[in-house]
Design a protein around this motif. Structure first.
Motif, mmCIF file in Angstrom:
data_model
loop_
_atom_site.group_PDB
_atom_site.id
_atom_site.type_symbol
_atom_site.label_atom_id
_atom_site.label_comp_id
_atom_site.label_asym_id
_atom_site.label_seq_id
_atom_site.Cartn_x
_atom_site.Cartn_y
_atom_site.Cartn_z
ATOM 1 N N GLU A 1 -26.609 -66.526 -75.749
ATOM 2 C CA GLU A 1 -27.110 -65.526 -74.252
ATOM 3 C C GLU A 1 -26.573 -64.404 -75.191
ATOM 4 O O GLU A 1 -25.666 -63.643 -75.843
ATOM 5 N N LEU B 1 -27.015 -54.018 -58.484
ATOM 6 C CA LEU B 1 -27.230 -54.848 -59.036
ATOM 7 C C LEU B 1 -27.285 -55.770 -60.493
ATOM 8 O O LEU B 1 -27.307 -56.350 -61.882
ATOM 9 N N THR C 1 -22.799 -64.036 -76.530
ATOM 10 C CA THR C 1 -22.021 -64.320 -75.998
ATOM 11 C C THR C 1 -22.692 -66.181 -77.013
ATOM 12 O O THR C 1 -24.171 -66.323 -76.510
ATOM 13 N N GLU D 1 -22.432 -51.422 -58.720
ATOM 14 C CA GLU D 1 -22.108 -51.622 -59.095
ATOM 15 C C GLU D 1 -21.037 -50.766 -59.390
ATOM 16 O O GLU D 1 -21.131 -49.887 -59.866
ATOM 17 N N PHE E 1 -19.741 -59.075 -63.384
ATOM 18 C CA PHE E 1 -19.476 -59.321 -61.866
ATOM 19 C C PHE E 1 -18.864 -60.723 -61.678
ATOM 20 O O PHE E 1 -19.185 -61.307 -60.272
ATOM 21 N N ASP F 1 -14.498 -71.841 -66.772
ATOM 22 C CA ASP F 1 -16.074 -72.342 -68.147
ATOM 23 C C ASP F 1 -15.335 -71.798 -69.520
ATOM 24 O O ASP F 1 -14.471 -70.686 -69.389
ATOM 25 N N TRP F 2 -14.611 -72.138 -70.147
ATOM 26 C CA TRP F 2 -13.823 -72.391 -71.032
ATOM 27 C C TRP F 2 -15.064 -70.224 -72.263
ATOM 28 O O TRP F 2 -13.683 -70.137 -73.174
ATOM 29 N N ILE F 3 -15.850 -70.789 -71.957
ATOM 30 C CA ILE F 3 -17.109 -69.411 -72.953
ATOM 31 C C ILE F 3 -17.516 -68.473 -71.863
ATOM 32 O O ILE F 3 -17.782 -69.286 -70.368
ATOM 33 N N ARG F 4 -17.427 -67.214 -72.124
ATOM 34 C CA ARG F 4 -17.636 -66.129 -71.234
ATOM 35 C C ARG F 4 -19.855 -66.254 -71.298
ATOM 36 O O ARG F 4 -19.867 -67.245 -71.504
ATOM 37 N N THR F 5 -20.113 -65.462 -69.779
ATOM 38 C CA THR F 5 -21.024 -64.926 -70.145
ATOM 39 C C THR F 5 -21.080 -64.007 -70.860
ATOM 40 O O THR F 5 -20.777 -62.765 -70.806
ATOM 41 N N SER F 6 -22.424 -63.484 -70.202
ATOM 42 C CA SER F 6 -22.515 -62.566 -71.425
ATOM 43 C C SER F 6 -23.792 -61.434 -69.940
ATOM 44 O O SER F 6 -23.197 -60.337 -69.841
ATOM 45 N N LEU F 7 -24.691 -61.958 -69.796
ATOM 46 C CA LEU F 7 -25.391 -61.168 -68.514
ATOM 47 C C LEU F 7 -24.825 -61.478 -67.068
ATOM 48 O O LEU F 7 -25.307 -60.371 -66.548
ATOM 49 N N ASN F 8 -23.747 -62.374 -66.841
ATOM 50 C CA ASN F 8 -22.675 -61.737 -65.778
ATOM 51 C C ASN F 8 -21.757 -61.020 -65.479
ATOM 52 O O ASN F 8 -20.659 -61.094 -65.244
ATOM 53 N N ARG F 9 -21.752 -60.651 -67.254
ATOM 54 C CA ARG F 9 -19.665 -60.668 -67.481
ATOM 55 C C ARG F 9 -19.084 -59.200 -66.714
ATOM 56 O O ARG F 9 -17.694 -59.405 -67.195
ATOM 57 N N HIS G 1 -18.966 -58.261 -76.049
ATOM 58 C CA HIS G 1 -19.560 -58.551 -74.795
ATOM 59 C C HIS G 1 -20.616 -58.726 -74.057
ATOM 60 O O HIS G 1 -20.678 -60.221 -73.270
#
Lengths: 244, 244
Positions: free
Chosen positions: B9, B123, B88, A11, A127, A117-125, B85
């Motif tokens: 999330e 990852l 979410t 990472e 990547f 998407d207009w909403i972010r992601t936390s788990l994949n933020r 972050h």
């Protein structure tokens, strides 16, 4: 002298890229130091790709020479013991003395992950790059066809002057939708600095209608970085595989 | 008074679980504070599940009451602006005044991710438990059948005394192999403290031959936590969905 080929996953979030830099934490330095603690001698680590700061890898390849007699499986365990957990050696193998991770690479495959998407992601933020604009992937796919093949990619690199030869061959450029994700898979014989990210940034501009599909051909022909789209953020990029 | 239902999330790595605790960073407190900055009044946040320290969520559900007139889409944007972050808000909706995220839940779905390999992952390192032992998934699947249905799960919780009613109904327990990953998907009307992690820890013992398949029935019947396997690490667990 043995020549060891390593397969490495990392990472890139916390690193200033692959290549050794003064006063900066890099993958190459971190990996070299772990290897040196294991083989108990200085090593020179050659990587297939100088991934940028923040870019990840599932399949980076590197090689180093050593007089150590430690068998491959033990090497993997020992190097991983000394590596921080955001870097992992996935495989190690004895290869011919002539093998060079960078010069012998036939092609490299990168994947760029875009969350549309207009909403972010936390788990994949760490990547993916999040883009909330409405994107027309059909137009992006049409535009991508102009980039496939052998071209001078001067318009798609931010350090053109540093490379004498800016001609590369893109063998494959796929754009796939998976739910709200858009995945770009690019295979080429080599990449210029920031080339994948500039291509993705330009295709995003096509998808939102800021650049016309046919313009991508003109941008390529113009050999002028100012005409292409912005460089997409590093965190969406991952080196998937290096073929030899 | 409006009643707002949130879909949340989060990556639990940096938190001491969902529930508010003195001198510890929790999801409930972090989320409540962000919501309070948006609606400009104190709120009481009810979560469907008290996920443990280090456990993640793709679909945690919570609700709070407010006099604020901010429309749902703006609420999502504003709350996410104030959230770190790793948390979410994915959705917000006005619901009936009587809706309660915890008491109205009909069932919950958790997923446990196990990487069955002797080499770790970089990852995905915060989202799976790595187990290098040879596991027989057929045996694990056989043993899992004893857990499906309505049972007293005293043997599978680490805080039995805190729960008067230890009877739960497992509607679904699937074990799927995806490459080197083994994915456990469990749906139940509710879960006792550490219940999924103890079930997974026990099934791993079955997979490696330390516990016989049929013994799982006896362990369940004995209502004794000491007979079950160890509690599998939190980072492999994720709350996928809450059904109402």
């Amino acid at each position: 002298m043995r020549n060891i080929r390593l397969l490495i996953e990392y990472e890139g979030t916390q690193y200033a890229g692959w290549q050794w830099q003064k006063n900066q934490k890099t993958i190459q330095e971190t990996l070299s130091k772990a290897v040196e603690r294991v083989v108990q001698e200085p090593v020179k680590m050659y990587g297939s790709s100088r991934t940028d700061s923040g870019v990840h890898a599932l399949g980076q390849v590197a090689n180093f020479k050593t007089t150590s007699a430690i068998p491959p499986e033990q090497l993997i365990r020992a190097i991983n013991f000394y590596l921080p957990h955001d870097i992992t050696v996935k495989d190690a193998a004895d290869v011919m003395e002539s093998f060079h991770a960078r010069y012998d690479a036939q092609s490299k495959i990168y994947r760029y992950t875009l969350l549309n998407d207009w909403i972010r992601t936390s788990l994949n933020r760490n990547f993916c790059h999040v883009c909330g604009l409405l994107l027309n992937t059909d137009k992006m796919l049409d535009a991508a066809q102009y980039l496939i093949g052998t071209h001078d990619f001067t318009s798609f690199t931010t350090r053109a002057l540093q490379e004498r030869n800016r001609i590369r061959t893109i063998k494959r450029l796929e754009i796939a939708k998976e739910g709200k994700y858009i995945l770009f898979t690019v295979e080429a014989d080599g990449f210029l600095y920031n080339m994948v990210r500039t291509m993705v940034g330009t295709l995003i501009e096509v998808g939102r209608g800021k650049i016309m599909t046919e313009n991508v051909r003109d941008i390529l022909a113009a050999r002028n970085r100012n005409l292409a789209g912005p460089t997409a953020p590093a965190k969406g990029l991952c080196l998937i595989e290096v073929k030899y």
